[in-house]
Every structure is written in structure tokens, then in C-alpha cells.
Scaffold this motif. Structure first.
Motif, short mmCIF file in Angstrom:
data_model
loop_
_atom_site.label_atom_id
_atom_site.label_comp_id
_atom_site.label_asym_id
_atom_site.label_seq_id
_atom_site.Cartn_x
_atom_site.Cartn_y
_atom_site.Cartn_z
N LEU A 77 0.79 -1.23 0.00
CA LEU A 77 0.00 0.00 0.00
C LEU A 77 0.83 1.28 0.00
CD1 LEU A 77 -2.95 -1.09 2.29
CD2 LEU A 77 -3.01 -0.63 -0.14
N PRO A 78 1.93 1.39 0.76
CA PRO A 78 2.73 2.61 0.63
C PRO A 78 3.23 2.83 -0.79
CG PRO A 78 3.34 1.43 2.62
CD PRO A 78 2.43 0.53 1.85
N PHE A 81 0.43 4.28 -2.80
CA PHE A 81 0.35 5.72 -2.57
C PHE A 81 1.45 6.44 -3.35
CE2 PHE A 81 -2.28 6.57 1.47
CZ PHE A 81 -3.17 5.56 1.14
N ILE A 248 -4.40 -1.53 -4.46
CA ILE A 248 -5.33 -1.40 -3.34
C ILE A 248 -6.43 -2.45 -3.44
CG2 ILE A 248 -7.07 0.12 -2.29
CD1 ILE A 248 -5.21 2.48 -2.98
N TYR A 286 -4.43 -1.38 7.11
CA TYR A 286 -3.93 -0.77 5.88
C TYR A 286 -3.59 0.71 6.08
CZ TYR A 286 -5.62 -4.99 3.56
OH TYR A 286 -5.83 -6.29 3.18
N ALA A 290 -0.04 2.25 5.31
CA ALA A 290 0.09 3.08 4.11
C ALA A 290 0.50 4.51 4.43
CB ALA A 290 -1.23 3.08 3.33
N TYR A 294 4.15 5.94 3.40
CA TYR A 294 4.27 6.94 2.33
C TYR A 294 4.82 8.25 2.86
CZ TYR A 294 2.99 9.95 -1.60
OH TYR A 294 3.04 10.86 -2.63
N SER A 303 7.65 -1.89 -2.77
CA SER A 303 6.77 -2.99 -2.37
C SER A 303 7.58 -4.29 -2.38
CB SER A 303 5.59 -3.10 -3.35
OG SER A 303 4.76 -4.17 -3.03
#
Length: 454
Positions: A77-78, A81, A248, A286, A290, A294, A303
Motif C-alpha cells: 500500500l505505501p 500511494f 489497493i 492498511y 500506508a 508513504y 513494495s
């Protein structure tokens, strides 16, 4: 005399009022009593083994949902973003809401025929759109059932390779894939259904939470310890929107296993609360991963996110260990879901074949499943591109498109306008993520293969 008459009449009126009040109270008590009796009857009926339901508890189903859904998607998730900017927060909120709605209506579709329960995801497609619906749902379902555990094998083998590469236990990534796949045959042979591997789900959910808290704590510390490092944040990156949406979406994948999880519930009417609590927990994890990830690394977030942490540090090692445990324990859930369907298709039943022959049949199916997964993991080793492709092609279809289209087809479009608007938005995001996200993921895979060839 008049006073006496008025007194009697007043008492009579009061008596009527009291009688009326008692009637009202009696009616209210009857309503409450009926409501209680209805609830007790519903609860009692849900305990019956209607449609072959198992004896699993709410906690059993909850841990299965969390373990299947909250996994490698958390770690990507980061990076999502980084691809789409802070707009990812809005996408994450929408995706979590749509995933919960999709999970609820998906199970409703199983009971679209009175007195009958459809068995799995594919039959929902057939009930709604005939054989074309069955073919499309089957394709997405099988790609997801094989793609996700194969991706987990990729991540687990990479982690074990890097953790042990300078020790006497160093092996290549391919050997680790084979070892993990062989080891996972033990639980697949030992346990027949999802209910019996609940303890794996509980441990997997716990390890995910540990990894999340490591990232939450360590990434801001690393950011503050390196003030000279330039960190760039974007409000929105429209060109990266499809890829961010696909990643996502992948983080909410796993709903094709929901029919089996719900089928194991002793009280099926608890499903809507189970999936809401499970996906709500995942969404909270999450956001905890995230946003700090980020904020700490910006465009440079990779990732899985623990590869952005200080190389060789305790935080990175702990994250790799616990996530390796998680993905290894999640693989049997996916593999068992596929095996149960294929065994049903092949009519591998103890009552018809006997225990020994049925066991041999299950062993053959589950061994073939793990062999195919190992082959996929060995020949497609690119975690980030692989995850984006599965998220775009399979998860966007399975989460955003198929359940909503099937529910609209089976139950009609007569529903509140806000629900129709929500369905339209989910379908739009599903199409965008599926088409453009797949395109970007395929380009990234081509790039990786070209780099290796060079």
C-alpha cells in the motif's frame, strides 16, 4: 346526588383509561415478546445444519477473513500511494466500503433460489448470466486462487533467501519454493476443510498485525533519523491511478473463498457482521501501514514496504520473518478452497468411495495443486508486477464487478438510489482498475523480463 354520580362516572372513566393503558402495555409486551421469540427462533434455526453448514464460530470465520485478506496487500500500500499520491486515502476508503458491500451481497447471491444454496463463486455467475457468466467467473476465480498463493510463495522464498543468504542454510530462491510447497502438503493432507485450519488463520492474522506495528513505529523513526534525505509527496498522480487502484484492490482480495468460509459457520446469519468486522480490521491495518510508510519515504516507497526500512536492521528482519510466517500459513487456505471445489467436481466423497480411496483422491488433487503453484512461483518471480497484475485482472473483477453485476441480475435494480449510485461507482472503478491496471502490470512484467534477458 349529582356529586355522587359525577364521582362514579369519574371512577368509571379512570377505570377505562387504566384498562386502555393495560391494553397498550400488553400490546407492547406482546411485540417485545414476539421480537425476542423471533430472534431466538432465528438463532435456533441458524444453528441447524441447513444447506450442510458446519459448526464454526464467528471468531473462526473472522480469523479466516483477516488472514486471507490482510497479507501481502498490506505491504504494497505505501507503494500504491507512491504511484497515485495522497489520493490513495480516498481510494482506500472507497475500496474498503465496496469490499464489505461486495462480501455481503456475494453471500446473498448464494441463496437466490428458495430452499437452495449455491455451492461456490462460479455457480453464482452461472445463476446470473448462464454459461458465459460461469466461464468468466471460473476464469477469474481460478486465476486468483492460483495467483495469490503463487505470489505468497514468491514472497516467502525471497524472504528466506535474503534472511539466510550469508549463513550455512543459504539456498537459492527456487529451492525455497520447492521446500515450502512440500512442507505445506502436510496440513493440506491432514485437514479436509477450512474449519480445521482455523488455527493457521489466527496465527497468520497475528503476524500481520506485528508487521504493521513494526512499519508504523520504524518508518517514521527512519525518516527522522535521515533529515538529509529528500522525500517527495504528491497530492495526486493521475497516470499512476490505475496501478494504485489495482494494488489497493488486491489488498481486499480473497472474497472467492467467502462461500467456503460462510459455509463453515454454525450461524450463517452472522456472516454480514463477520465480513464487516474482518474487512474493517484489515482497513485499519492498511491505514496504519500506508500513511506512515508513504509519509516516511514518499515516491521512493517500494513494495513490500519493509524493503524500504534500514537494510539488515532489526525492524526489517522482524518484518520479513513475521510476514513470511503469514504468507506461508495463508497458502493452505487458498489451496484448500480450490481443492474442496475440485474434489466436489470429481465426486471425491468418503461415503461413496470409502475413507482410504477418498484420502488418496484428496492427496492427489492437493499435491497437483501445490506442484502448479510452485511452478508459477519459480517462473514468475517479480513480486511488485505480479501483485499488480493479479490485483488488476482478478481482484478488480472478483471484488468490484462480478458480485455487483450478479446481484443486480438476480435481485433486480429496484433498490434505493444511493445504493444504485454506489454500485455504479464500484463498477466504474472496477473497469478502470481491471483494464488500465492490467495494461500497466503487463508492461512492468515485460520490463523485468527484458532486464533479466539483458
Amino acid at each position: 346526588m349529582n356529586n355522587i354520580t359525577s364521582l362514579f362516572s369519574r371512577q368509571k372513566e379512570e377505570s377505562k383509561q387504566d384498562t386502555g393503558s393495560f391494553k397498550i402495555k400488553d400490546e407492547k409486551s406482546e411485540v417485545v415478546q414476539h421480537a425476542i421469540e423471533d430472534y431466538i427462533e432465528e438463532d435456533r434455526n441458524s444453528e441447524k445444519v441447513d444447506f450442510g453448514h458446519g459448526g464454526g464460530t464467528w471468531a473462526t470465520a473472522y480469523f479466516n477473513v483477516v488472514c486471507v485478506v490482510a497479507g501481502t496487500g498490506t505491504l504494497g500500500l505505501p507503494h500504491a500511494f507512491a504511484q497515485g499520491g495522497w489520493l490513495g486515502i480516498l481510494i482506500l476508503i472507497l475500496a474498503s466500503s465496496m469490499a464489505i458491500y461486495s462480501g455481503i451481497i456475494l453471500i446473498q447471491c448464494l441463496y437466490c433460489k428458495p430452499g437452495e444454496r449455491l455451492h461456490d463463486y462460479k455457480q453464482i455467475g452461472k445463476a446470473a448470466f448462464g454459461w458465459p457468466g460461469y466461464a468468466f467467473a471460473s476464469l477469474m476465480h481460478l486465476l486468483n486462487l492460483f495467483g495469490c498463493p503463487a505470489l505468497y510463495l514468491v514472497l516467502a522464498s525471497e524472504n528466506l533467501h535474503t534472511l539466510l543468504q550469508y549463513t550455512s542454510g543459504a539456498l537459492t530462491r527456487e529451492y525455497w519454493v520447492i521446500i515450502i510447497a512440500a512442507a505445506l502438503l502436510v496440513p493440506l493432507f491432514a485437514f479436509k476443510t477450512l474449519k480445521e485450519i482455523t488455527f493457521l488463520a489466527a496465527i497468520g492474522a497475528l503476524t500481520t498485525m506485528i508487521a504493521v506495528f513494526v512499519v508504523v513505529i520504524e518508518s517514521p523513526i527512519d525518516h527522522n533519523a535521515n533529515p538529509q534525505r529528500e522525500v517527495i509527496h504528491d497530492g495526486v498522480i493521475w497516470t499512476g491511478f490505475p496501478s494504485a487502484l489495482a494494488t489497493i484492490a488486491f489488498s481486499f482480495g480473497g472474497n472467492n473463498t467467502y462461500p467456503h468460509v460462510e459455509h463453515a459457520l454454525k450461524k450463517p446469519h452472522q456472516w454480514k457482521w463477520t465480513v464487516t468486522a474482518g474487512l474493517g480490521t484489515c482497513a485499519a491495518l492498511y491505514f496504519l501501514t500506508a500513511i506512515p510508510g508513504y509519509w516516511s519515504y514518499g515516491r521512493d516507497a517500494v513494495s513490500p514496504i519493509y524493503n524500504s526500512l534500514p537494510e539488515g536492521g532489526a525492524a526489517q528482519i522482524v518484518s520479513k520473518i513475521v510476514m513470511t510466517i503469514h504468507v506461508i500459513l495463508a497458502i493452505p487456505i487458498y489451496a484448500c478452497s480450490f481443492a474442496l471445489e475440485f474434489e466436489r467436481f470429481c465426486r471425491i466423497d468418503e461415503q461413496k468411495l470409502g475413507k482410504i480411496i477418498a484420502f488418496m483422491g484428496r492427496a492427489a488433487v492437493r499435491t497437483a495443486t501445490m506442484v502448479i503453484l510452485a511452478i508459477l512461483a519459480i517462473f514468475i518471480p517479480y513480486f511488485d508486477a505480479f501483485m499488480s497484475l493479479i490485483g488488476a485482472l482478478c481482484t478488480c473483477s472478483l471484488v468490484f464487478l462480478i458480485p455487483i453485476l450478479c446481484h443486480l441480475r438476480l435481485f433486480g435494480i429496484k433498490r434505493p438510489i444511493y445504493e444504485l449510485a454506489f454500485c455504479a461507482l464500484a463498477l466504474l472503478l472496477g473497469v478502470v482498475g481491471c483494464v488500465f491496471g492490467s495494461w500497466d502490470a503487463i508492461d512492468l512484467l515485460k520490463q523485468h523480463f527484458a532486464e533479466d534477458a539483458a
